[in-house]
Design a protein around this motif. Structure first.
Motif, PDB file in Angstrom:
ATOM      1  N   LYS A 128       0.904  -1.088  -0.184  1.00 35.58           N
ATOM      2  CA  LYS A 128       0.018   0.078  -0.048  1.00 35.58           C
ATOM      3  C   LYS A 128       0.949   1.098  -0.051  1.00 35.58           C
ATOM      4  O   LYS A 128       1.377   1.361   1.075  1.00 35.58           O
ATOM      5  N   PRO A 129       0.875   1.841  -1.198  1.00 37.71           N
ATOM      6  CA  PRO A 129       2.063   2.960  -1.201  1.00 37.71           C
ATOM      7  C   PRO A 129       1.505   4.160  -0.416  1.00 37.71           C
ATOM      8  O   PRO A 129       0.525   4.324  -0.067  1.00 37.71           O
ATOM      9  N   GLY A 130       2.616   4.968   0.019  1.00 40.99           N
ATOM     10  CA  GLY A 130       2.304   6.062   0.931  1.00 40.99           C
ATOM     11  C   GLY A 130       1.598   7.337   0.108  1.00 40.99           C
ATOM     12  O   GLY A 130       0.962   8.056   0.731  1.00 40.99           O
ATOM     13  N   ARG A 131       1.628   7.221  -1.294  1.00 38.96           N
ATOM     14  CA  ARG A 131       1.051   8.354  -2.017  1.00 38.96           C
ATOM     15  C   ARG A 131       0.681   7.386  -3.333  1.00 38.96           C
ATOM     16  O   ARG A 131       1.150   6.248  -3.579  1.00 38.96           O
ATOM     17  N   PRO A 132      -0.344   8.096  -4.109  1.00 35.25           N
ATOM     18  CA  PRO A 132      -0.721   7.192  -5.307  1.00 35.25           C
ATOM     19  C   PRO A 132       0.507   7.041  -6.361  1.00 35.25           C
ATOM     20  O   PRO A 132       0.700   7.852  -7.049  1.00 35.25           O
ATOM     21  N   ILE A 133       0.897   5.724  -6.440  1.00 36.75           N
ATOM     22  CA  ILE A 133       1.697   5.549  -7.510  1.00 36.75           C
ATOM     23  C   ILE A 133       1.471   4.241  -7.978  1.00 36.75           C
ATOM     24  O   ILE A 133       0.872   3.173  -7.418  1.00 36.75           O
ATOM     25  N   GLN A 134       1.992   4.012  -9.327  1.00 38.36           N
ATOM     26  CA  GLN A 134       1.534   2.630 -10.183  1.00 38.36           C
ATOM     27  C   GLN A 134       2.557   1.700  -9.303  1.00 38.36           C
ATOM     28  O   GLN A 134       2.025   0.185  -9.383  1.00 38.36           O
ATOM     29  N   GLY A 135       3.673   1.944  -8.836  1.00 38.85           N
ATOM     30  CA  GLY A 135       4.552   1.037  -7.959  1.00 38.85           C
ATOM     31  C   GLY A 135       5.894   1.086  -8.532  1.00 38.85           C
ATOM     32  O   GLY A 135       6.372   2.092  -9.075  1.00 38.85           O
ATOM     33  N   ASN A 209       6.058   4.376 -13.482  1.00 39.64           N
ATOM     34  CA  ASN A 209       5.299   5.228 -14.190  1.00 39.64           C
ATOM     35  C   ASN A 209       6.240   6.533 -14.240  1.00 39.64           C
ATOM     36  O   ASN A 209       6.449   6.980 -13.249  1.00 39.64           O
ATOM     37  N   LEU A 210       6.487   7.279 -15.353  1.00 41.24           N
ATOM     38  CA  LEU A 210       7.241   8.312 -15.518  1.00 41.24           C
ATOM     39  C   LEU A 210       6.353   9.381 -14.582  1.00 41.24           C
ATOM     40  O   LEU A 210       6.915  10.554 -14.020  1.00 41.24           O
ATOM     41  N   VAL A 213       7.316  10.011 -11.050  1.00 41.03           N
ATOM     42  CA  VAL A 213       8.543  10.829 -10.991  1.00 41.03           C
ATOM     43  C   VAL A 213       8.243  12.120 -11.028  1.00 41.03           C
ATOM     44  O   VAL A 213       8.381  12.889 -10.001  1.00 41.03           O
ATOM     45  N   GLY A 214       7.391  12.528 -11.892  1.00 44.92           N
ATOM     46  CA  GLY A 214       7.323  13.918 -12.039  1.00 44.92           C
ATOM     47  C   GLY A 214       6.354  14.526 -10.890  1.00 44.92           C
ATOM     48  O   GLY A 214       6.361  15.529 -10.465  1.00 44.92           O
ATOM     49  N   GLN A 215       5.358  13.785 -10.267  1.00 44.36           N
ATOM     50  CA  GLN A 215       4.618  14.060  -9.461  1.00 44.36           C
ATOM     51  C   GLN A 215       5.306  14.214  -8.231  1.00 44.36           C
ATOM     52  O   GLN A 215       5.011  15.082  -7.415  1.00 44.36           O
TER      53      GLN A 215
END
Length: 324
Positions: A128-135, A209-210, A213-215
């Protein structure tokens, strides 16, 4: 017998609250409480990938490298001891804290603690990631890569290459010695900077997902002084990303698109293009060395140096290549 991945990293810090926000919110790792004086973080189905403990000592507490078979631990221990390096078997208590079946412990010539382990534990609960990421891009490629400052690269090179079987991917000798090593298909899981200093330079985590990184870059820019290197792309492993100042002073690289090589056919070679095709402005450096690094990027650009086109990057777009 082989070391096949960077499994985990441990650091020492008295800034646990800062690390909770940095690793959780900025990097997107999942925080796991380990009791009062320690934090741990997940990146995937492993029980833990990063451990932060409030204890005295150098910032880098340990690097954990995974071996293929339990018997590899005995083989490496014998090789290390024959070369004059003291090796200890990890206690059952230590193995439990690392969530592995077994491990050995020793120091490299600069005093950095190395742990070789086998059979890491898998968590039954989903990541469960700490912020919304694809992984994160982990699995057989390991958790990312780690980079050390070293006093003398000529001393450390035979230790990692000849004793631990790390294979040289490439190296550069200007403006300072840089050696990159692979232990699997990731272009490098370990590197050393011959800066004449000792300590942790950075570790890298690779996002799937790139946009993640940007977010993260947007989040980092909200904090004054958090960005260490601006967004850019490396020349040797083609990773696109940025570097942030961690709460402990070393850097953490958030990357995407890291190059995957074939270890069986790869030939080590010297590179001459500098670290980056573009970007990676080193905001932390004084004007003169910062300008020198910028000139190296501009020189590479003037010679038309760039990463291969998408169709030649099957590690990024294998589905498209296979479809065509």
């Amino acid at each position: 017998m082989a070391i096949n991945a960077l499994g985990y990293i441990g650091i020492r810090s008295d800034k646990l609250d800062d690390w909770s926000g940095f690793a959780g919110r900025l990097l997107g790792m999942q925080r796991i409480d380990r009791g009062g004086k320690a934090l741990a973080f997940r990146m995937d189905d492993r029980k833990q990938r990063l451990v932060v403990s409030n204890e005295p000592g150098d910032t880098l507490a340990f690097m954990g490298w995974e071996v293929e078979q339990p018997g590899d631990l005995d083989n490496y221990a014998a090789r290390l001891e024959k070369s004059g390096h003291r090796v200890e078997r990890g206690s059952r208590s230590l193995a439990d804290r690392r969530f592995v079946e077994d491990l050995i412990v020793f120091d490299d010539p600069d005093g950095n603690r190395i742990e070789l382990f086998c059979n890491p534990m898998i968590d039954t609960d989903p990541f469960k990631p700490g912020r919304p990421i694809q992984g994160f891009n982990t699995g057989p490629l390991g958790m990312g890569h780690a980079v050390l400052h070293v006093r003398n690269a000529d001393v450390l090179l035979p230790f990692y290459r000849d004793i631990l079987d790390f294979r040289v991917s490439d190296y550069g000798l200007t403006p300072y010695p840089l050696y990159f090593f692979h232990v699997n298909g990731r272009h490098h899981s370990f590197a050393m900077v011959g800066s004449g200093k000792m300590g942790f330079h950075h570790f890298m985590v690779e996002f799937q997902n790139l946009d993640d990184v940007g977010q993260g870059y947007d989040l980092a820019q909200l904090e004054e002084g958090r960005i260490a290197y601006t967004l850019g792309r490396h020349t040797n492993d083609y990773t696109t990303g940025f570097y942030a100042h961690s709460p402990s002073g070393f850097f953490v690289e958030s990357g995407w698109g890291s190059r995957v090589i074939d270890p069986e056919t790869w030939e080590p070679h010297e590179t001459f293009d500098g670290p980056s095709f573009w970007g990676h402005e080193r905001l932390y450096l004084p004007d003169e060395p910062r300008a020198r690094m910028r000139e190296m990027r501009l020189d590479a650009a003037s010679r038309g140096r760039r990463a291969p086109p998408i169709v030649d990057c099957p590690w990024l777009y294998g589905e498209l290549v296979n479809h065509d």
